[in-house]
Design a protein around this motif. Structure first.
Motif, PDB file in Angstrom:
ATOM      1  N   LEU A  68       0.553  -1.243  -0.115  1.00 34.49           N
ATOM      2  CA  LEU A  68       0.228   0.294   0.241  1.00 34.49           C
ATOM      3  C   LEU A  68       1.207   0.878   0.437  1.00 34.49           C
ATOM      4  O   LEU A  68       1.749   1.533   1.338  1.00 34.49           O
ATOM      5  N   GLY A  69       0.552   2.494  -0.869  1.00 34.26           N
ATOM      6  CA  GLY A  69       1.291   3.364  -1.018  1.00 34.26           C
ATOM      7  C   GLY A  69       0.027   4.984  -1.002  1.00 34.26           C
ATOM      8  O   GLY A  69      -0.727   4.238  -1.460  1.00 34.26           O
ATOM      9  N   VAL A  70       1.049   5.558  -0.557  1.00 32.15           N
ATOM     10  CA  VAL A  70       0.123   6.791  -0.001  1.00 32.15           C
ATOM     11  C   VAL A  70       0.920   8.300  -0.411  1.00 32.15           C
ATOM     12  O   VAL A  70       1.799   8.452  -0.310  1.00 32.15           O
ATOM     13  N   VAL A  71      -0.521   8.925  -1.556  1.00 34.25           N
ATOM     14  CA  VAL A  71       0.343  10.017  -2.135  1.00 34.25           C
ATOM     15  C   VAL A  71      -0.212  11.193  -0.920  1.00 34.25           C
ATOM     16  O   VAL A  71      -1.538  10.896  -0.830  1.00 34.25           O
ATOM     17  N   ILE A  72       0.765  11.996  -0.214  1.00 31.55           N
ATOM     18  CA  ILE A  72      -0.009  12.988   0.532  1.00 31.55           C
ATOM     19  C   ILE A  72       0.550  14.605  -0.330  1.00 31.55           C
ATOM     20  O   ILE A  72       1.440  14.213  -0.614  1.00 31.55           O
ATOM     21  N   VAL A  73      -0.498  15.166  -0.510  1.00 29.87           N
ATOM     22  CA  VAL A  73      -0.440  16.666  -1.693  1.00 29.87           C
ATOM     23  C   VAL A  73      -0.576  16.882  -0.786  1.00 29.87           C
ATOM     24  O   VAL A  73      -1.455  17.386   0.228  1.00 29.87           O
ATOM     25  N   ALA A  74       0.656  18.162  -0.498  1.00 26.64           N
ATOM     26  CA  ALA A  74       0.812  19.069  -0.249  1.00 26.64           C
ATOM     27  C   ALA A  74       1.651  19.852  -0.680  1.00 26.64           C
ATOM     28  O   ALA A  74       2.690  20.950  -0.085  1.00 26.64           O
ATOM     29  N   ALA A  75       0.755  20.781  -2.011  1.00 27.20           N
ATOM     30  CA  ALA A  75       2.096  21.788  -2.323  1.00 27.20           C
ATOM     31  C   ALA A  75       1.072  23.421  -2.594  1.00 27.20           C
ATOM     32  O   ALA A  75       1.404  24.340  -2.764  1.00 27.20           O
ATOM     33  N   GLY A  76       0.047  22.896  -2.298  1.00 28.11           N
ATOM     34  CA  GLY A  76      -0.436  24.143  -2.388  1.00 28.11           C
ATOM     35  C   GLY A  76      -0.368  25.478  -1.391  1.00 28.11           C
ATOM     36  O   GLY A  76       0.007  24.756  -0.213  1.00 28.11           O
ATOM     37  N   LYS A  77      -0.968  26.508  -1.362  1.00 28.04           N
ATOM     38  CA  LYS A  77      -0.298  27.706  -0.700  1.00 28.04           C
ATOM     39  C   LYS A  77      -1.403  27.901   0.041  1.00 28.04           C
ATOM     40  O   LYS A  77      -1.218  28.245   1.229  1.00 28.04           O
ATOM     41  N   VAL A 134       3.797  -0.691  -5.861  1.00 26.60           N
ATOM     42  CA  VAL A 134       2.861  -0.783  -5.170  1.00 26.60           C
ATOM     43  C   VAL A 134       1.484  -1.114  -5.754  1.00 26.60           C
ATOM     44  O   VAL A 134       0.798  -0.841  -6.864  1.00 26.60           O
ATOM     45  N   GLU A 135       1.002  -2.070  -4.997  1.00 30.76           N
ATOM     46  CA  GLU A 135      -0.914  -2.719  -5.909  1.00 30.76           C
ATOM     47  C   GLU A 135      -2.229  -1.589  -5.257  1.00 30.76           C
ATOM     48  O   GLU A 135      -2.599  -2.211  -6.470  1.00 30.76           O
ATOM     49  N   TRP A 136      -1.928  -1.290  -4.652  1.00 27.58           N
ATOM     50  CA  TRP A 136      -2.614  -0.389  -3.709  1.00 27.58           C
ATOM     51  C   TRP A 136      -2.460   0.509  -3.239  1.00 27.58           C
ATOM     52  O   TRP A 136      -1.329   1.068  -2.711  1.00 27.58           O
ATOM     53  N   VAL A 137      -3.384   1.973  -3.822  1.00 31.05           N
ATOM     54  CA  VAL A 137      -2.562   3.563  -3.469  1.00 31.05           C
ATOM     55  C   VAL A 137      -3.595   4.309  -2.908  1.00 31.05           C
ATOM     56  O   VAL A 137      -5.523   4.025  -3.013  1.00 31.05           O
ATOM     57  N   MET A 138      -3.082   4.831  -1.931  1.00 32.61           N
ATOM     58  CA  MET A 138      -4.008   5.819  -1.477  1.00 32.61           C
ATOM     59  C   MET A 138      -3.309   7.647  -1.812  1.00 32.61           C
ATOM     60  O   MET A 138      -2.473   7.762  -1.782  1.00 32.61           O
ATOM     61  N   VAL A 139      -4.604   8.085  -1.349  1.00 36.54           N
ATOM     62  CA  VAL A 139      -4.467  10.047  -1.831  1.00 36.54           C
ATOM     63  C   VAL A 139      -4.830  10.420  -0.453  1.00 36.54           C
ATOM     64  O   VAL A 139      -6.389  10.575  -0.369  1.00 36.54           O
ATOM     65  N   HIS A 140      -4.637  11.269  -0.617  1.00 38.66           N
ATOM     66  CA  HIS A 140      -5.038  11.741   1.002  1.00 38.66           C
ATOM     67  C   HIS A 140      -4.542  13.353   1.479  1.00 38.66           C
ATOM     68  O   HIS A 140      -2.998  14.258   0.705  1.00 38.66           O
ATOM     69  N   ASP A 141      -4.977  14.271   1.621  1.00 38.24           N
ATOM     70  CA  ASP A 141      -5.000  15.765   2.201  1.00 38.24           C
ATOM     71  C   ASP A 141      -3.680  16.249   2.608  1.00 38.24           C
ATOM     72  O   ASP A 141      -4.715  15.409   3.882  1.00 38.24           O
ATOM     73  N   GLY A 142      -2.956  16.411   2.914  1.00 35.56           N
ATOM     74  CA  GLY A 142      -2.083  17.100   3.933  1.00 35.56           C
ATOM     75  C   GLY A 142      -2.345  17.571   4.765  1.00 35.56           C
ATOM     76  O   GLY A 142      -1.323  17.945   5.852  1.00 35.56           O
ATOM     77  N   ILE A 158     -17.814  14.219   0.712  1.00 36.38           N
ATOM     78  CA  ILE A 158     -16.437  13.144   0.463  1.00 36.38           C
ATOM     79  C   ILE A 158     -14.791  14.080   1.322  1.00 36.38           C
ATOM     80  O   ILE A 158     -14.484  14.996   0.995  1.00 36.38           O
ATOM     81  N   GLN A 159     -14.532  12.901   1.250  1.00 35.46           N
ATOM     82  CA  GLN A 159     -12.607  13.104   2.553  1.00 35.46           C
ATOM     83  C   GLN A 159     -11.852  12.420   1.557  1.00 35.46           C
ATOM     84  O   GLN A 159     -12.051  11.947   0.976  1.00 35.46           O
ATOM     85  N   THR A 160     -11.066  12.794   2.134  1.00 34.08           N
ATOM     86  CA  THR A 160     -10.095  11.664   2.197  1.00 34.08           C
ATOM     87  C   THR A 160      -9.171  11.209   3.205  1.00 34.08           C
ATOM     88  O   THR A 160      -9.965  11.539   4.612  1.00 34.08           O
ATOM     89  N   PRO A 161      -8.992   9.836   3.356  1.00 35.93           N
ATOM     90  CA  PRO A 161      -8.346   9.511   1.951  1.00 35.93           C
ATOM     91  C   PRO A 161      -8.888   9.268   1.481  1.00 35.93           C
ATOM     92  O   PRO A 161     -10.496   8.594   1.404  1.00 35.93           O
TER      93      PRO A 161
END
Length: 234
Positions: A4-13, A99-107, A161-164
């Motif tokens: 399981l991989g997780v992409v955490i997005v924290a690029a916004g201002k 990874v076979e599975w991925v989650m995307v989550h807000d930083g 709707i939330q994340t992950p």
């Protein structure tokens, strides 16, 4: 392979926070909000790899956080794109073949309960795609540009709707590649998967899993971390 991989997005201002500092780096209970989020997924045994997507000027300080707080599952820190969708797509590229599975989550969403995260992944493994969500409490109105109410949807059918959000990796990558090719921009990851014909299941979470976006969220976040879901309460 069942990683399981997780992409955490924290690029916004985060202009809505009205602070000079980006919202993900504001301190909460002595640590940056982003660190609380990363630590949450660091603690989950089933998470194999974390990809952190951040701004170009923030890569070095994020590397310092990883070292300072022992966040060894953060194996990639990459620079995001112009829009959130671009940033997630770059994060997915870093997980190809891993990874076979991925989650995307807000930083800036540090309070997802571990039990809900795992429930979301289990549902995704059953159905290919799942998201955390909560029933809408308020009556929702559809309003035109002039401010006139046009309709009132049935509240029983509405979920916030939330994340992950969890997916089979190959499915989400296909959805992103299709969106890239067709120049389509969605409002979340699930929307991209929906448009290629795969149903997405909702897993009920709770109202503590807030996205810290505006100044009004900060006192509420402080209360949650002190009373409900700090590191020793999750």
């Amino acid at each position: 392979m069942n990683q399981l991989g997780v992409v955490i997005v924290a690029a916004g201002k985060g202009s809505r926070m009205r602070t000079e500092e980006s919202k993900q780096y504001l301190e909460l209970d002595g640590k940056p909000i982003l660190v609380h989020t990363l630590a949450l997924f660091q603690r989950i045994a089933q998470v194999d790899t974390i990809v952190l997507v951040t701004g170009a000027n923030d890569v070095e300080r994020c590397k310092a956080y990883v070292e300072q707080y022992g966040l060894h599952k953060v194996r990639h820190i990459i620079v995001g794109g112009k829009e959130r969708q671009d940033s997630v797509y770059r994060g997915l590229q870093a997980l190809k073949g891993i990874v076979e599975w991925v989650m995307v989550h807000d930083g800036v969403r540090p309070f997802a309960a571990e039990e809900h995260i795992m429930a979301c992944w289990r549902k995704a493994k059953e159905t290919e795609a799942a998201v955390l969500a909560v029933p809408v409490k308020d009556t929702i109105k559809v309003v035109d540009p002039e401010g006139t109410i046009q309709s009132t949807p049935d509240r029983r059918s509405l979920w916030a709707i939330q994340t992950p959000q969890a997916f089979r990796f190959s499915l989400l990558l296909e959805a992103y590649e299709r969106a890239e090719k067709e120049q389509f921009t969605g409002t979340d990851d699930a929307m991209l998967v929906e448009r290629i014909g795969t149903p997405v299941q909702v897993v009920e979470a709770d109202y503590y899993n807030i996205k810290i976006t505006t100044p009004e969220d900060l006192p509420w976040a402080s209360w949650i971390i002190q009373n409900v879901r700090g590191e020793d309460k999750s």
